[in-house]
Design a protein around this motif. Structure first.
Motif, mmCIF file in Angstrom:
data_model
loop_
_atom_site.group_PDB
_atom_site.id
_atom_site.type_symbol
_atom_site.label_atom_id
_atom_site.label_comp_id
_atom_site.label_asym_id
_atom_site.label_seq_id
_atom_site.Cartn_x
_atom_site.Cartn_y
_atom_site.Cartn_z
ATOM 1 N N ALA A 157 6.838 -5.708 -4.456
ATOM 2 C CA ALA A 157 7.717 -4.536 -4.426
ATOM 3 C C ALA A 157 8.394 -4.382 -3.073
ATOM 4 O O ALA A 157 9.454 -3.754 -2.985
ATOM 5 C CB ALA A 157 6.918 -3.275 -4.751
ATOM 6 N N PHE A 158 7.825 -4.948 -2.007
ATOM 7 C CA PHE A 158 8.409 -4.838 -0.668
ATOM 8 C C PHE A 158 9.276 -6.037 -0.294
ATOM 9 O O PHE A 158 9.989 -5.985 0.709
ATOM 10 C CB PHE A 158 7.293 -4.680 0.371
ATOM 11 C CG PHE A 158 6.507 -3.416 0.229
ATOM 12 C CD1 PHE A 158 6.961 -2.238 0.806
ATOM 13 C CD2 PHE A 158 5.324 -3.400 -0.488
ATOM 14 C CE1 PHE A 158 6.233 -1.065 0.676
ATOM 15 C CE2 PHE A 158 4.600 -2.230 -0.625
ATOM 16 C CZ PHE A 158 5.053 -1.063 -0.048
ATOM 17 N N LYS A 159 9.184 -7.143 -1.039
ATOM 18 C CA LYS A 159 10.004 -8.351 -0.877
ATOM 19 C C LYS A 159 9.688 -9.128 0.399
ATOM 20 O O LYS A 159 9.585 -10.341 0.363
ATOM 21 C CB LYS A 159 11.502 -8.020 -0.921
ATOM 22 C CG LYS A 159 11.979 -7.495 -2.257
ATOM 23 C CD LYS A 159 13.493 -7.327 -2.274
ATOM 24 C CE LYS A 159 13.958 -6.856 -3.642
ATOM 25 N NZ LYS A 159 15.440 -6.703 -3.693
ATOM 26 N N VAL A 160 9.572 -8.459 1.532
ATOM 27 C CA VAL A 160 9.338 -9.172 2.790
ATOM 28 C C VAL A 160 7.873 -9.120 3.218
ATOM 29 O O VAL A 160 7.527 -9.656 4.272
ATOM 30 C CB VAL A 160 10.225 -8.602 3.921
ATOM 31 C CG1 VAL A 160 11.684 -8.806 3.618
ATOM 32 C CG2 VAL A 160 9.928 -7.133 4.173
ATOM 33 N N LEU A 161 7.011 -8.519 2.407
ATOM 34 C CA LEU A 161 5.599 -8.385 2.768
ATOM 35 C C LEU A 161 4.834 -9.622 2.318
ATOM 36 O O LEU A 161 5.020 -10.116 1.201
ATOM 37 C CB LEU A 161 5.009 -7.134 2.125
ATOM 38 C CG LEU A 161 3.575 -6.783 2.498
ATOM 39 C CD1 LEU A 161 3.445 -6.527 3.986
ATOM 40 C CD2 LEU A 161 3.109 -5.569 1.705
#
Length: 233
Positions: free
Chosen positions: A164-168
């Motif tokens: 959901a955070f894409k960059v995590l």
């Protein structure tokens, strides 16, 4: 002498001046809040002698929030802006492959030296950059055992929802609590400044979130202990 250049200080001096130059000279009333007027002209950039409303003076003289974390956050923000200067670059070992070089590190010539920004032994940030990706690892402050437990559970909650955070990153680097992985696809799809703002906002909010959870746990423990001890009273 001009009236506005004569301060109201010594009444005997005023009496001598009026005898010598006539009775047309009157001292000006003592200005109200001289320190406020001086502060506003000194720090707000207003021209001297300019008229300022009460709201402007209060807004100019209101205490500004000062935090000891600001130099640490400023250095991390600068390092992120430098590290996110990445571009699309195919793999040099496998044809028609494109992978984040910072994760595989097959080509040392494409990896920049890592940057470690440390505030104390409990707070630090590791910024690793390559030609097509960057990895940011953060160590969150943990003062006691309760904060360690809360931080571990909070990071676990976030990493389970990494998509959901894409960059995590799902698994943080060794010695750090959480890691972010930014590739050239993220830079092409999103605004770089917004990505930096997201990471910085997360760093600023995580301490507050853990502190609030710690207070909540302490307050609930106090209520449970008080209710439990009622049976012995």
């Amino acid at each position: 002498p001009q009236p506005h250049t004569l301060p109201r200080s010594n009444p005997f001096a005023w009496r001598r001046i009026r005898r010598a130059h006539g009775t047309g000279i009157r001292p000006l009333p003592t200005p109200i809040l001289p320190s406020v007027a001086f502060w506003s002209c000194e720090h707000s950039g207003a021209p001297e002698g300019g008229s300022r409303s009460r709201a402007e003076i209060e807004r100019a003289t209101s205490p500004r929030m000062a935090t000891s974390h600001k130099p640490y956050y400023d250095q991390v923000r600068r390092a992120l802006h430098v590290a996110l200067c990445i571009q699309n670059f195919p793999c040099q070992n496998v044809e028609r492959h494109n992978k984040p070089e910072i994760e595989f590190q097959d080509s040392p010539e494409l990896i920049l030296p890592p940057v470690v920004i440390t505030r104390n032994h409990n707070e630090r940030c590791l910024v690793e950059s390559s030609i097509n990706s960057a990895r940011v690892s953060i160590k969150v402050k943990q003062a006691d055992e309760l904060e360690e437990i809360l931080c571990k559970q909070f990071m676990r909650f976030l990493t389970q929802r990494a998509e959901a955070f894409k960059v995590l990153r799902r698994v943080p680097c060794d010695g750090y609590d959480i890691s972010f992985l930014v590739t050239h696809d993220h830079v092409e799809e999103m605004v770089v400044d917004k990505v930096v703002d997201f990471i910085m906002q997360w760093m600023e909010d995580v301490d507050k979130e853990i502190s609030e959870q710690k207070l909540s746990v302490s307050s609930r423990g106090r209520v449970v202990a008080a209710d439990f001890l009622k049976q012995f009273v």
